[in-house]
Design a protein around this motif. Structure first.
Motif, PDB file in Angstrom:
ATOM      1  N   ILE B 482       1.257  -1.376  -0.243  1.00  0.00           N
ATOM      2  CA  ILE B 482      -0.050   0.328   0.476  1.00  0.00           C
ATOM      3  C   ILE B 482       0.856   1.754  -0.105  1.00  0.00           C
ATOM      4  N   ASN B 483       0.413   2.208  -1.312  1.00  0.00           N
ATOM      5  CA  ASN B 483       1.339   3.026  -0.771  1.00  0.00           C
ATOM      6  C   ASN B 483       0.429   4.447  -0.153  1.00  0.00           C
ATOM      7  N   CYS B 484       1.795   4.861   1.017  1.00  0.00           N
ATOM      8  CA  CYS B 484       1.190   5.557   2.074  1.00  0.00           C
ATOM      9  C   CYS B 484       1.287   7.286   0.965  1.00  0.00           C
ATOM     10  N   ALA B 485       1.605   7.283   0.072  1.00  0.00           N
ATOM     11  CA  ALA B 485       2.245   8.727  -0.105  1.00  0.00           C
ATOM     12  C   ALA B 485       0.117   8.719  -0.806  1.00  0.00           C
ATOM     13  N   ASP B 486      -0.762   7.950  -1.112  1.00  0.00           N
ATOM     14  CA  ASP B 486      -1.854   7.717  -1.003  1.00  0.00           C
ATOM     15  C   ASP B 486      -2.652   7.383  -0.310  1.00  0.00           C
ATOM     16  N   TRP B 487      -2.314   6.800   0.573  1.00  0.00           N
ATOM     17  CA  TRP B 487      -3.193   6.153   1.317  1.00  0.00           C
ATOM     18  C   TRP B 487      -3.002   6.886   2.926  1.00  0.00           C
ATOM     19  N   SER B 488      -2.588   7.453   2.712  1.00  0.00           N
ATOM     20  CA  SER B 488      -1.682   8.586   3.721  1.00  0.00           C
ATOM     21  C   SER B 488      -2.920   7.800   5.478  1.00  0.00           C
ATOM     22  N   ASP B 489      -3.975   7.274   5.398  1.00  0.00           N
ATOM     23  CA  ASP B 489      -5.503   7.546   6.292  1.00  0.00           C
ATOM     24  C   ASP B 489      -4.862   6.438   6.989  1.00  0.00           C
ATOM     25  N   VAL B 490      -5.228   5.344   6.043  1.00  0.00           N
ATOM     26  CA  VAL B 490      -4.793   3.952   6.118  1.00  0.00           C
ATOM     27  C   VAL B 490      -3.534   3.791   6.536  1.00  0.00           C
ATOM     28  N   CYS B 491      -2.046   4.159   6.735  1.00  0.00           N
ATOM     29  CA  CYS B 491      -1.019   4.183   7.021  1.00  0.00           C
ATOM     30  C   CYS B 491      -0.906   4.621   8.487  1.00  0.00           C
ATOM     31  N   THR B 492      -1.903   5.568   8.924  1.00  0.00           N
ATOM     32  CA  THR B 492      -1.862   5.989   9.950  1.00  0.00           C
ATOM     33  C   THR B 492      -2.673   5.145  11.120  1.00  0.00           C
ATOM     34  N   LYS B 493      -3.631   4.596  10.933  1.00  0.00           N
ATOM     35  CA  LYS B 493      -4.284   4.519  11.757  1.00  0.00           C
ATOM     36  C   LYS B 493      -3.909   2.775  11.536  1.00  0.00           C
ATOM     37  N   GLN B 494      -2.819   2.375  10.858  1.00  0.00           N
ATOM     38  CA  GLN B 494      -1.772   0.824  10.536  1.00  0.00           C
ATOM     39  C   GLN B 494      -0.883   1.170  11.841  1.00  0.00           C
ATOM     40  N   ASN B 495      -0.794   2.618  12.658  1.00  0.00           N
ATOM     41  CA  ASN B 495       0.446   2.922  13.633  1.00  0.00           C
ATOM     42  C   ASN B 495       1.599   2.908  12.511  1.00  0.00           C
ATOM     43  N   VAL B 496       1.334   3.282  11.679  1.00  0.00           N
ATOM     44  CA  VAL B 496       3.029   3.572  10.347  1.00  0.00           C
ATOM     45  C   VAL B 496       3.187   4.775  10.578  1.00  0.00           C
ATOM     46  N   THR B 497       4.363   4.796  11.206  1.00  0.00           N
ATOM     47  CA  THR B 497       4.919   6.015  11.146  1.00  0.00           C
ATOM     48  C   THR B 497       6.585   6.839  10.645  1.00  0.00           C
ATOM     49  N   ALA B 498       6.551   5.854  10.332  1.00  0.00           N
ATOM     50  CA  ALA B 498       7.969   6.215   8.528  1.00  0.00           C
ATOM     51  C   ALA B 498       7.722   4.771   8.192  1.00  0.00           C
ATOM     52  N   PHE B 499       8.718   4.753   7.040  1.00  0.00           N
ATOM     53  CA  PHE B 499       8.729   3.999   5.993  1.00  0.00           C
ATOM     54  C   PHE B 499       9.820   3.222   5.573  1.00  0.00           C
TER      55      PHE B 499
END
Lengths: 648, 853
Positions: B482-499
């Motif tokens: 999943i590309n966090c540049a496109d789906w920033s909300d999903v990554c935030t909800k999954q506690n992804v703060t760093a790539f």
């Protein structure tokens, strides 16, 4: 006896509902008081011609919801993706009734506590040492019901039309009541007072059927695409500029309305004259009143007008607030707004906040604070301040290792809508940790309150800060600017500081600026002079992800501020550094040494060797002391030095 | 000499007017007096230059004013003279005369006299002209007219001197316009002489004057070639052509006509003093061998203000070092002197491991000894430390400063270069906001969270794709991204703060974050070990025996060399729970099983331990060891499990070094090119068993598996030592590296003694650099730029263009010369600039031309 609320919100318009949604999700004790029977009452009447000039851009080519909010100027902030305005209208400039429907759904779906048909007619202060702010706000409605509040959040907007007061002003019709049917203006000469969007909106509606429309205002017309201020005249409304400059009888004039007088003749037509001429006349007969064209037969407004319409905007309603609140207007410049601090709190009463359109004095004629796509973020900022002040919840932040510094900035400048819309008002703050090993990232803090950051957020700024702001070029906005000149865009990274269009600017301070620093900052600077500053060059696509043009210069800036090396390295390089140096770069410390090193692939390694970014250790020779042995012509080029001293 | 020939040809081509009186006495050869001292002695005939001008009253008498009669009678055969003829009483050309007065002294230094000739109205001399607009300057040699100049091309002192010298040296300085011209001259010089090739924007510029002055001095030693054609310079391979260029072509050493002459570009701006320095460095020996104290060595480079670079060599590697030194010398030609310093014969004390030394040109500057791993570092060291003073140009940016747009991040640089290679992303399901939840709940899913603009993410995406290729059709786990540049909300909800981040989602369980190496090998291990639960439940004694022999879950043992079995009685619930928590925490990295039946005592008896206990099985080695647990808490249990895969004498690789560094003990590391000698292994293992190596982490490194080890050894020794080589590396306190003496045989006794001596400080160590990691390059100082009250860059560029146009117009008015300047339109230049600044540039030297002529 009287109901008590921790938080009272006046007005169920967009700003009031935004604050209610935030308080609701936080589980706070709050109530919204709405004078009408439904939310968004302003939009049931205004704009008169029913077309919102806040854009509803439903397609951007991007999936990022936060980025898309940059171009959605009508939605409020919530966790519900169904509560985005794009589901309520397909029009780029939506109909105002869609906004009414949207706000109604917003309040209902989120279960917001709104008391309708409750018109607060009087607000006063009751001192009480037990109260949060040392006093309670006492509200009384039209039925005499009294409410007690610890915090008062005024989101009533600018509710009072600006009137005129000159001889004959009783003949002037108002924007709020004038007909919107063009048929009522057929074959008429019309004078409109005002040069704002409501004035141009009115002119746009009728200019096809009138003889002509003249527009009169104290100041020159300000075009939004020249000033880059969304409150100035929008292109959708500026048809009269076209007819004016192309000699189709319509026109703009400038004059201070205080000097004018309006005279009605025997045929019911209106004539513009000067007040002093009227005062000097002893004769009461209308037909014999001196007119300016009597002295100057070329007077521009010598024509008789059939109608005169006032479209001068609105101002804040101060009447319901008792003097004890000390809620007053600001300077001459912003008489229509209450006097507030940059944290949107009243200067006169602690715990009284102005939200929404009425809070625009903070960024008047600069950012979008007077519009939904601006104040939805400032309302959120106020909510965060309240959470910390009264509930001990510090401003939300994310902690990162220093190796994520470049990435976290790139991520935000490319997607954050609050930074983009409330440019130079809300900024992201990076709080560095000791020895610059880690940092804390705070989003959209009110920039003018930087000196009080620690007190307002509960975070500490002890080891240096970065401020990430968005800015236009200093000389690129203004009513008289030619914003289409050649060479207006800047593409070279070394010229980034001359960027004209909105672009990210990063300020580095070793210490939090003081209030004195803030007060005496250089002219036209949003912040005090920093230790170092960086501009990411403006981008035509507003996409600041170019590896060489955007990310690389930013990394260099951050490295030089922190005096460290922020490059990333493959595990092989970290291995070499580990065994050959006593210290490691941050990337190797944070990743490789924690068993999370980055492996290269065959293809990437090949590129690295070709570009000399990486070494090819498998091809290393045994006989030379140098990693790269370069053969060259033998023998004759070497000479033995024994007496090879030359004199010039 | 070509002198008489060129003189003759000029005479035959020019009509001259005979003077009344002919001087028949023999000509006198005069030595010119130069402002610069020169090792060359040049005799050159002077030339007279005649000017026509208006009558001009001057407060200074430095400009002689003569009548035509007086002037022509004063001409001396063979001597150059410049004369300006002017009409008596006509309007003055004061600006020109001011410039001419300034030019008198330099021209006199070249043996050229200057005079103003006043014509009266009835003067019959042909040089006086008939109209005022025809006033001109004339250059004579003796009484022979060489050239006439309209005064408007002699617009300043530089233009005057440049044009005069150009006329005099017309045969010494060949004006060329095409690459063929250049090749022709180049070929004619091979094996014979060197060439100095220059580009100037126009004839008459200060740079042109500098070139002509150099040609006056060196014209008999080198062939000079000159062009104003920018296209020719581009063909030669130059970029950023915004100023004059000067190349030295080393043609003399070229014996084969098919071989190209090496070219050295002069770095400083084109000025007379700089040209002189540059030519001097070209004349100096390329490389000099010395065997004396580098502090006392003196070469012409120091006198010219250039630093010295000593390549330290020794008898054993002399030939290879000399080749290296020659390469360095060519790279630094014109910037530094390069010498080969023989360590063996020098009396001076040279640090043991230093391989290079630098010495600045300042008087009494100390010699700096260094250890540099790469010859490129020598080049950059000289440049970055600005050993020679940069001459600040009056305008424009410093073209020789570091190029901040060069990508020096190896991950970002390699990812950028690889950006157009398609990856088989079809094997990875791309998740969106709508599909994320349904996908991870429908099946076991591995998710890569990344951003397309993040270089480390994109590097790892390649490894992730490699894993997908390996597992294609053979895995029950779905690989997604999943590309966090496109789906920033999903990554935030999954506690992804760093790539980048990888998480494993299994039904009914919390997601597991992958915490291993960002590479395909370790990720593959993580996936496979997560096929079973951790710890896996063992149901019987027989199953437990299979597990310990590696027969149960056989395919998993190729990913893990050790498995752990926890033994408990049913009553030991708290200990078992601790073990299960620890196993869950380490899922994906350690293979764990649990057996807790009534007959667990059978296994504990068999392996001589007491319950509760851990059995660590290494099926490949046929070893099983036991660890009693007693009352071990969870965190200690985690540590025991994490350390289970560790070995007593491991092979160190890029992947596992961090694991062993956690012990914070010095590394006792044996470098081997291939498999290790069993004898050495036995010696080390014996000492381990005797507890004599408890203070160290014994390990070995196979250069076949870890080629970067060569870089490590070269960093220590400056060369690759004879292998195997035993080292003691103390990374945690002091950075000392001790080398086991290669003259000693390796035995248990000698090793123990050497270790004691090292610890006691009796051995001489290599000290690792403790240098901090500073910014590799500076950043743009926008704060200073914003302070300067300057006009905007686009306006400035327009002004520069206009200035160039003016120069072009003036130069173009000179008849007979082939001087034409072609300037490209501003738009094209900007496009070129735009293209260059948006492309990651090579980190190599700009003078290192691979381009073939």
């Amino acid at each position: 006896s009287r109901p008590h609320r921790d938080y009272c919100v006046l007005g169920a318009g967009p700003a009031g509902l935004q604050m209610a949604a935030l308080l609701h999700r936080a589980g706070r004790d709050y109530e919204v008081f709405e004078r009408e029977s439904a939310p968004g009452s302003f939009f049931t009447r205004y704009p008169r011609h029913r077309k919102l000039i806040s854009i509803n851009k439903r397609y951007t080519g991007k999936a990022n919801a936060e980025f898309n909010l940059r171009h959605d100027w009508n939605s409020l902030l919530s966790d519900d993706p169904h509560l985005l305005f794009r589901h309520y209208s397909q029009a780029y400039f939506p109909d105002a009734s869609d906004m009414v429907r949207y706000l109604g759904d917003f309040a209902q779906r989120l279960g917001l506590r709104v008391l309708y048909n409750t018109n607060i007619t009087h607000v006063t202060l009751d001192k009480d040492p037990q109260a949060w702010n040392g006093h309670y706000f006492i509200l009384r409605d039209q039925k005499g019901q009294v409410y007690q509040c610890s915090v008062l959040l005024v989101a009533t907007g600018l509710a009072v039309p600006k009137l005129v007061d000159f001889p004959g002003s009783e003949y002037v019709e108002g924007y709020e009541s004038v007909s919107v049917d063009p048929e009522d203006f057929v074959g008429q000469n019309v004078l409109i007072l005002g040069h704002g969007n409501s004035a141009f909106e009115t002119a746009e509606n009728i200019l096809g059927v009138t003889n002509f429309v003249h527009m009169l205002s104290r100041s020159r017309v300000r075009l939004s695409w020249a000033t880059h201020y969304v409150g100035d005249v929008r292109a959708i409304n500026n048809g009269l500029l076209d007819t004016y400059q192309l000699k189709s009888l319509d026109g703009l004039l400038e004059s201070d309305l205080e000097y004018l007088a309006l005279v009605k003749d025997s045929k019911g037509k209106f004539h513009i004259t000067l007040k002093f001429l009227l005062e000097n006349s002893s004769n009461q007969s209308a037909d014999s009143i001196p007119l300016p064209q009597d002295d100057n037969d070329n007077f521009a407004m010598r024509v008789a007008y059939d109608r005169v319409i006032r479209c001068l905007g609105w101002k804040f309603d101060f009447s319901i607030f008792n003097q004890s609140l000390r809620l007053s207007s600001g300077t001459e410049f912003s008489k229509k707004y209450p006097l507030i601090k940059a944290s949107y709190e009243s200067k006169g009463s602690r715990g009284l906040f102005i939200l929404g359109t009425a809070s625009h004095s903070v960024d008047y004629r600069k950012s979008a604070g007077g519009f939904i796509h601006g104040f939805r973020y400032t309302v959120r900022a106020v909510h965060r301040l309240l959470e910390h002040r009264h509930h001990g919840i510090t401003w939300p932040s994310t902690q990162y290792p220093i190796t994520q510094l470049t990435s976290s900035i790139i991520r935000r400048v490319n997607e954050a809508s609050g930074l983009y819309q409330m440019f130079s008002v809300l900024a992201d703050i990076i709080l560095l940790k000791e020895n610059a090993t880690a940092f804390e990232y705070l989003e959209e803090f009110p920039i003018q309150m930087l000196a009080q950051l620690e007190m307002l957020t509960g975070r500490t700024a002890r080891h240096g800060i970065f401020v990430i702001n968005m800015e236009y070029g200093k000389n690129f906005s203004g009513p008289e600017k030619d914003v289409f000149y050649y060479d207006r865009s800047v593409a070279h990274i070394e010229d980034a500081w001359m960027s004209n269009f909105l672009h990210p600017v990063i300020y580095y301070y070793r210490h939090l600026p003081t209030e004195q620093d803030m007060r005496f900052r250089p002219a036209q600077w949003p912040l005090p002079r920093p230790v170092a500053i960086h501009h990411i060059v403006e981008d035509f696509l507003t996409d600041w992800t170019a590896p060489v043009g955007h990310i690389l210069p930013l990394r260099r800036f951050l490295e030089n501020c922190l005096d460290t090396d922020l490059r990333s390295f493959y595990a092989e390089s970290c291995f070499l550094f580990t065994l050959t140096r006593q210290k490691l770069p941050p990337f190797c410390q944070q990743g490789y040494l924690r068993m999370q090193g980055l492996s290269s692939t065959k293809s990437l390694r090949q590129h690295g060797v070709e570009s000399r970014l990486l070494q090819d250790y498998t091809a290393m020779e045994n006989s030379s002391r140098w990693l790269d042995d370069h053969s060259s012509a033998p023998g004759p080029l070497t000479q033995f030095l024994d007496s090879n001293r030359e004199e010039l | 000499m070509n002198q008489s020939t060129s003189g003759s040809s000029i005479t035959s081509g020019v009509r001259t007017q005979q003077v009344k009186k002919t001087d028949k006495s023999p000509g006198t050869r005069i030595q010119p007096q130069l402002t610069m001292s020169s090792g060359l002695r040049v005799f050159r005939a002077g030339v007279a230059l005649v000017l026509m001008c208006n009558f001009y009253t001057s407060t200074e008498d430095s400009l002689p004013e003569l009548s035509p009669q007086q002037y022509f009678s004063s001409l001396q055969p063979g001597k150059a003279s410049l004369a300006y003829f002017c009409q008596d009483g006509s309007l003055s050309n004061s600006l020109f005369l001011e410039e001419l007065k300034e030019a008198i002294r330099p021209l006199q230094d070249y043996g050229i006299s200057v005079a103003k000739v006043t014509c009266v109205k009835e003067e019959a001399s042909r040089y006086c002209g008939e109209e005022e607009s025809l006033m001109k300057a004339y250059l004579f040699r003796g009484s022979i007219l060489l050239r006439e100049f309209p005064t408007d091309i002699l617009f300043d002192v530089n233009a005057i001197i440049a044009h005069v010298l150009f006329a005099l040296l017309f045969n010494e300085v060949k004006y060329i316009t095409t690459l063929e011209d250049l090749h022709s001259i180049e070929n004619s010089l091979k094996g014979k002489s060197n060439m100095i090739f220059s580009y100037v924007e126009a004839i008459g510029t200060p740079e042109h004057r500098a070139v002509m002055e150099a040609a006056f001095v060196y014209g008999t030693s080198y062939q000079f070639a000159l062009t104003t054609e920018i296209a020719l310079l581009e063909d030669v391979g130059s970029e950023n052509i915004e100023h004059a260029h000067l190349y030295f072509f080393h043609c003399k050493v070229v014996s084969d006509v098919t071989e190209h002459c090496r070219r050295t570009l002069m770095g400083p701006p084109l000025a007379a003093v700089e040209v002189h320095k540059f030519v001097k460095t070209m004349e100096a020996p390329l490389l000099t061998e010395v065997a004396e104290d580098p502090q006392l060595v003196s070469t012409i480079h120091l006198q010219l203000g250039l630093p010295l670079v000593f390549i330290i060599s020794q008898r054993a590697t002399h030939e290879a070092d000399r080749r290296t030194a020659e390469w360095v010398a060519w790279q630094l030609l014109g910037k530094a002197g390069v010498l080969l310093l023989m360590r063996d014969s020098a009396d001076v004390n040279i640090p043991q491991h230093a391989n290079v030394a630098f010495r600045r040109a300042e008087k009494d500057a100390p010699v700096e000894f260094q250890v540099l791993n790469d010859v490129e570092l020598i080049i950059s060291h000289v440049k970055n430390n600005l050993y020679f003073e940069e001459i600040q140009e009056d305008e424009g940016e410093d073209m020789e400063g570091p190029d901040l747009a060069v990508e020096d991040d190896e991950v970002a640089g390699t990812v950028y270069r690889d950006r157009k290679r398609p990856l088989p992303l079809g094997l990875l399901v791309e998740l969106t906001e709508e599909t994320f939840n349904t996908t991870v709940m429908a099946s076991d899913t591995l998710v890569l969270f990344y951003a397309t603009w993040h270089a480390v993410s994109m590097a790892f995406l390649q490894s992730y794709t490699d894993v997908a290729v390996k597992l294609k059709g053979r895995s029950t786990i779905l690989l997604t991204r999943i590309n966090c540049a496109d789906w920033s909300d999903v990554c935030t909800k999954q506690n992804v703060t760093a790539f980048p981040m990888v998480k494993l989602y299994k039904e009914g369980e919390s997601p597991v974050s992958y915490a291993g190496m960002l590479g395909s090998k370790d990720l593959l291990t993580f996936i496979q070990l997560n096929k079973i639960s951790s710890p896996v439940n063992i149901a019987s004694i027989q199953e437990a025996e299979k597990y310990l022999r590696g027969e149960l879950y056989k395919d998993l043992f190729s990913f893990s060399s050790v498995s752990v079995l926890g033994l408990f009685t049913p009553a030991m619930t708290s200990a078992k729970e601790c073990f299960q928590k620890a196993g869950k925490q380490l899922r994906g990295s350690v293979l764990t099983g649990v057996y807790s039946e009534d007959d667990a005592w059978i296994l504990s008896n068999k392996y001589a331990t007491t319950l509760p206990a851990l059995l660590l099985a290494r099926p490949k080695e046929g070893r099983i060891e036991s660890v009693p647990l007693d009352t071990t808490p969870v965190q200690d249990m985690v540590q025991i499990l994490a350390n289970a895969p560790l070995e007593a004498f491991p092979e160190i690789t890029v992947e596992n070094l961090p694991t062993y560094l956690r012990f914070q003990r010095p590394l006792l590391i044996l470098f081997s090119d291939g498999s290790i000698n069993p004898q050495y292994r036995n010696i080390v293992l014996a000492l381990v068993r005797q507890k004599q190596l408890d203070l160290f982490t014994p390990c070995w490194l196979n250069l076949k598996n870890t080629p970067v080890g060569r870089g490590v050894l070269k960093a220590y020794f400056g060369r690759l030592p004879t292998l195997p080589q035993l080292l003691l590396v103390n990374l945690h306190s002091g950075g000392q590296v001790y080398a086991f003496p290669s003259s000693q045989p390796l035995t248990e006794q000698s090793l123990v003694l050497w270790l004691k001596n090292s610890q006691a400080g009796l051995e001489n160590p290599i000290i690792l650099s403790a240098q901090e990691w500073s910014p590799p390059l500076p950043a743009f100082d926008f704060l200073s730029m914003m302070d300067v009250p300057t006009s905007r860059a686009p306006t400035k560029k327009v002004l520069e263009c206009q200035k160039e146009a003016e120069v072009q117009e003036r130069a173009g008015q000179q008849p007979g010369d082939k001087s034409t300047t072609r300037r490209e339109p501003v738009e094209v230049l900007r496009i070129k600039h735009w293209n260059r600044s948006n492309r990651p540039k090579e980190s190599r030297e700009p003078f290192h031309h691979d381009k073939e002529l």
